[in-house]
Design a protein around this motif. Structure first.
Motif, short mmCIF file in Angstrom:
data_model
loop_
_atom_site.label_atom_id
_atom_site.label_comp_id
_atom_site.label_asym_id
_atom_site.label_seq_id
_atom_site.Cartn_x
_atom_site.Cartn_y
_atom_site.Cartn_z
N GLY A 218 0.82 -1.20 0.00
CA GLY A 218 0.00 0.00 0.00
C GLY A 218 0.85 1.25 0.00
N VAL A 219 0.19 2.38 0.13
CA VAL A 219 0.86 3.68 0.14
C VAL A 219 0.28 4.54 1.26
CG1 VAL A 219 1.32 3.65 -2.35
CG2 VAL A 219 -0.80 4.70 -1.49
N GLU A 220 1.10 5.48 1.73
CA GLU A 220 0.62 6.52 2.64
C GLU A 220 0.21 7.72 1.77
OE1 GLU A 220 0.45 6.42 6.00
OE2 GLU A 220 1.44 4.48 6.32
N VAL A 221 -0.85 8.39 2.19
CA VAL A 221 -1.37 9.53 1.43
C VAL A 221 -1.07 10.81 2.20
CG1 VAL A 221 -3.42 10.61 0.44
CG2 VAL A 221 -3.19 8.10 0.44
N VAL A 222 -0.25 11.68 1.61
CA VAL A 222 0.17 12.92 2.25
C VAL A 222 -0.40 14.11 1.49
CG1 VAL A 222 2.16 14.34 2.92
CG2 VAL A 222 2.29 11.84 3.07
N VAL A 223 -1.07 15.01 2.23
CA VAL A 223 -1.72 16.16 1.60
C VAL A 223 -1.34 17.42 2.39
CG1 VAL A 223 -3.88 17.14 0.76
CG2 VAL A 223 -3.66 14.65 1.01
N PRO A 224 -0.94 18.51 1.72
CA PRO A 224 -0.69 19.76 2.44
C PRO A 224 -2.00 20.36 2.96
CG PRO A 224 0.35 19.76 0.27
CD PRO A 224 -0.59 18.61 0.30
N LEU A 225 -1.98 20.78 4.22
CA LEU A 225 -3.10 21.52 4.80
C LEU A 225 -2.68 22.98 4.89
CD1 LEU A 225 -5.95 21.26 6.20
CD2 LEU A 225 -4.68 21.28 8.37
N VAL B 242 0.16 16.63 6.01
CA VAL B 242 -0.66 15.73 6.81
C VAL B 242 -0.64 14.35 6.17
CG1 VAL B 242 -2.96 15.26 7.74
CG2 VAL B 242 -2.15 17.63 7.53
N ASP B 243 -0.14 13.38 6.92
CA ASP B 243 -0.21 11.98 6.49
C ASP B 243 -1.60 11.49 6.87
OD1 ASP B 243 -0.04 9.29 6.01
OD2 ASP B 243 1.76 8.94 7.22
N ALA C 293 0.84 13.08 11.56
CA ALA C 293 0.17 11.80 11.31
C ALA C 293 -1.26 11.93 11.83
CB ALA C 293 0.90 10.67 12.02
N LEU C 294 -2.20 11.88 10.92
CA LEU C 294 -3.60 12.22 11.23
C LEU C 294 -4.24 11.25 12.22
CD1 LEU C 294 -5.96 14.16 10.45
CD2 LEU C 294 -6.61 12.45 8.75
N ARG C 295 -5.02 11.83 13.15
CA ARG C 295 -5.86 11.04 14.05
C ARG C 295 -7.34 11.30 13.77
NH1 ARG C 295 -3.68 11.63 20.15
NH2 ARG C 295 -5.23 9.96 20.43
N THR C 296 -7.73 12.57 13.69
CA THR C 296 -9.14 12.90 13.44
C THR C 296 -9.24 14.07 12.47
OG1 THR C 296 -9.31 14.51 15.27
CG2 THR C 296 -9.75 12.17 15.79
#
Length: 263
Positions: free
Chosen positions: A101-108, A118-119, A187-190
């Motif tokens: 799989g992959v991790e999805v990282v997006v700038p906030l 943000v991962d 690393a995102l939680r919510t």
């Protein structure tokens, strides 16, 4: 019984050097494992302390012109902004439970125009066919998040190509996206509002001591075993073949009597 002079022969000196190197290597590897244990315990202390601390705004933990301190890694942080979904970056070769799989990282993007990476989580997919476009869309509009502050990776694995990388580096990703981003990532939680499709969230690392203590003992045992083996072989060599034959001859009548008694 022979003297110990044979120990200065070329064969035994070479043998002694090999055993000394093996013992020294085993000792060094044991010390290395115990240093790894100490590092892991220190890391666990940092994680437990930061996990117990109240959430803090990301700007307080990561200054705009500074770096995320190692003592603040895994601190729970909060941020509010808008996702730049068109700048999604995927992190390849992230396996979970044997699945690729992959991790999805997006700038906030925050109110001041800077951004924090943000991962958002893990997505099961074939790494070869994966592109940023396959990632589920994050919530649109203003989003409030909580997550763990994480430090950047380093090395060649952080190179970004076609919005794809093998490890997260805010510096490398920021340069690839031509965007000003804070050091480290979250690393995102919510997320609030919640997304239409959730990703598998990051989990805290195991907080046990791992196998390092027993590995260290094993390496030290191997080193002592090498020294003991050398000592035994030297002692046996000093006894000489005559001593060994005489000892076997002394036991031979007893063995014959024991055998005859059972016939």
């Amino acid at each position: 019984m022979r003297s110990w002079r044979f120990l200065v022969s070329r064969r035994w000196v070479g043998f002694a050097l090999v055993v000394a190197l093996l013992a020294a290597g085993a000792w060094w590897l044991g010390e290395w494992q115990f240093s790894r244990l100490e590092e892991r315990q220190l890391r666990n202390d940092v994680i437990q302390r930061n996990e117990a601390a109240p959430p803090a705004p990301v700007a307080e933990v990561v200054p705009a012109d500074g770096e995320l301190d190692a003592e603040d890694e895994w601190r729970t942080v909060t941020a509010t902004g808008t996702y730049a979904a068109e700048e999604t970056v995927i992190v390849r070769y992230r396996t979970r439970d044997g699945a690729s799989g992959v991790e999805v990282v997006v700038p906030l993007v925050l109110d001041d125009g800077t951004a924090v990476l943000v991962d958002r989580g893990w997505l099961a997919t074939d790494n070869r066919a994966a592109t940023p476009d396959i990632a589920p869309r994050p919530p649109a509009g203003e989003v409030s998040i909580t997550g763990w502050a994480r430090r950047d990776s380093s090395g060649e694995s952080t190179v970004v190509s076609d919005r794809s990388t093998r490890a997260i580096s805010s510096e490398a990703i920021g340069e690839a996206l031509d965007r000003d981003v804070l050091d480290g990532f979250v690393a995102l939680r919510t997320e609030d509002p919640a997304p239409d499709e959730d990703l598998a969230r990051t989990e805290l690392p195991e907080l046990d001591d791992g196998p390092h203590f027993f590995y260290g003992l094993q390496w030290w045992f191997f080193g002592l075993l090498a020294l003991f083996g050398f000592g035994y072989l030297a002692w046996d060599e000093r006894r000489g073949p005559r001593t060994r034959r005489s000892q076997r001859a002394e036991h031979a009548p007893v063995d014959r009597e024991h055998h005859a008694a059972h016939e």
